[in-house]
Design a protein around this motif. Structure first.
Motif, PDB file in Angstrom:
ATOM      1  N   THR A   5     -78.892  50.494 116.173  1.00 42.91           N
ATOM      2  CA  THR A   5     -80.390  50.722 115.913  1.00 42.91           C
ATOM      3  C   THR A   5     -80.445  51.422 114.174  1.00 42.91           C
ATOM      4  O   THR A   5     -79.216  51.935 113.861  1.00 42.91           O
ATOM      5  CB  THR A   5     -80.780  52.006 116.763  1.00 42.91           C
ATOM      6  N   ARG A  36     -84.803  48.920 126.234  1.00 44.62           N
ATOM      7  CA  ARG A  36     -84.561  50.055 125.325  1.00 44.62           C
ATOM      8  C   ARG A  36     -83.301  50.895 125.705  1.00 44.62           C
ATOM      9  O   ARG A  36     -82.541  51.308 125.253  1.00 44.62           O
ATOM     10  CB  ARG A  36     -85.757  51.226 125.471  1.00 44.62           C
ATOM     11  N   GLU A  84     -79.981  51.688 123.533  1.00 42.13           N
ATOM     12  CA  GLU A  84     -79.404  53.019 123.417  1.00 42.13           C
ATOM     13  C   GLU A  84     -78.101  53.293 123.938  1.00 42.13           C
ATOM     14  O   GLU A  84     -76.993  53.932 123.187  1.00 42.13           O
ATOM     15  CB  GLU A  84     -80.503  54.179 124.110  1.00 42.13           C
ATOM     16  N   SER A  85     -77.632  52.658 124.946  1.00 36.60           N
ATOM     17  CA  SER A  85     -76.259  52.469 125.353  1.00 36.60           C
ATOM     18  C   SER A  85     -75.508  51.628 124.651  1.00 36.60           C
ATOM     19  O   SER A  85     -73.979  51.538 125.058  1.00 36.60           O
ATOM     20  CB  SER A  85     -76.157  52.427 127.147  1.00 36.60           C
ATOM     21  N   LYS A  86     -75.811  50.688 123.723  1.00 32.30           N
ATOM     22  CA  LYS A  86     -74.852  49.838 123.052  1.00 32.30           C
ATOM     23  C   LYS A  86     -74.611  48.713 124.069  1.00 32.30           C
ATOM     24  O   LYS A  86     -73.482  47.996 123.703  1.00 32.30           O
ATOM     25  CB  LYS A  86     -73.941  50.446 122.288  1.00 32.30           C
TER      26      LYS A  86
END
Length: 192
Positions: free
Chosen positions: A7, A62, A66-68
Motif C-alpha cells: 500500500t 481489501r 492489508e494482511s499482505k
C-alpha cells in the motif's frame, strides 16, 4: 521472508491500459464480471448472485491487501475510468517469496491481447518490485486461452493436478504453471 509493501497500490501503465487500485466506484463492474457465466466458466468459484456478493469480494480484496496476502488491480483502458477486468496476485506467500497470478476480463474485450498486456506488467512488477522468486498460476485444463497467455510470458506447465479442486459437486483438475525470476527478462511481446 519477503518484506512486502503493498500500500498504496501503485498504478501500472502499459501502451493501452491503466492498472489501478480497485475503488468503490468499481462495484457494479466487479459484480458484472463475477456474475457472468462466460467470465467465470473456468474459475471454479460461485457466480455472484447479488451486489452483496461483490461487496464481500471487494472487502476480501481489501483484507488481503492489508494482511499482505494479496494485491488486485482494476484493469481499465488508458483514458477511461471504467473497469474492464481485474488482475493481481490473489495469493501471496511472503515466507516462500511466491505469488499466484489471477485475472478476469469482460468478454467484449477478449481477443485483443489486453489480459496478456496487463499480465506482462503485473509479472514484471512481481519480480522487479515485490522481489518474488516465483510466480505461479493455476488454470483449468479447458482454458486454452489462459495457458497460451502464460506460455507467451515464459511460464512453464509444471503439473497436472488430478481432481484436486471440488466445486459444485464435482472434482476438477488444475494445471499449475510457474515462472522463476532466474529465467531472465520476459519474452518480447508478440505482435498481432
Amino acid at each position: 521472508m519477503l518484506e512486502l509493501s503493498l500500500t498504496p497500490v501503485p498504478q501500472l501503465s502499459t501502451a493501452r491500459l491503466l492498472l489501478r487500485p480497485i475503488a468503490t466506484d468499481d462495484l457494479d463492474a466487479l459484480f458484472a464480471l463475477r456474475s457472468d457465466p462466460r467470465v467465470m466458466q473456468h474459475i471454479g468459484r460461485p457466480l455472484a448472485k447479488s451486489i452483496d456478493d461483490a461487496v464481500k469480494l471487494m472487502a476480501d480484496m481489501r483484507a488481503a491487501l492489508e494482511s499482505k496476502a494479496g494485491i488486485t488491480w482494476a484493469i481499465a483502458r488508458r483514458g477511461a475510468a471504467e473497469m474492464i477486468g481485474t488482475i493481481g496476485f490473489y495469493r501471496i506467500e511472503a515466507l516462500h517469496h511466491r505469488g499466484e497470478l489471477g485475472y478476469l476480463l469482460r468478454p467484449d474485450c477478449w481477443g485483443q491481447s489486453l489480459t496478456s498486456e496487463a499480465a506482462r506488467a503485473v509479472v514484471a512488477y512481481g519480480f522487479d518490485v515485490l522481489r518474488f522468486h516465483r510466480i505461479e498460476a493455476c488454470v483449468a485444463p479447458a482454458n486454452a486461452a489462459s495457458f497460451g497467455l502464460l506460455e507467451s510470458l515464459g511460464f512453464k506447465r509444471e503439473a497436472h493436478m488430478i481432481q484436486n479442486h471440488h466445486f459444485e459437486g464435482a472434482f476438477l483438475d488444475t494445471l499449475v504453471y510457474g515462472r522463476l525470476c532466474t529465467q531472465g527478462p520476459l519474452p518480447p511481446r508478440r505482435s498481432g
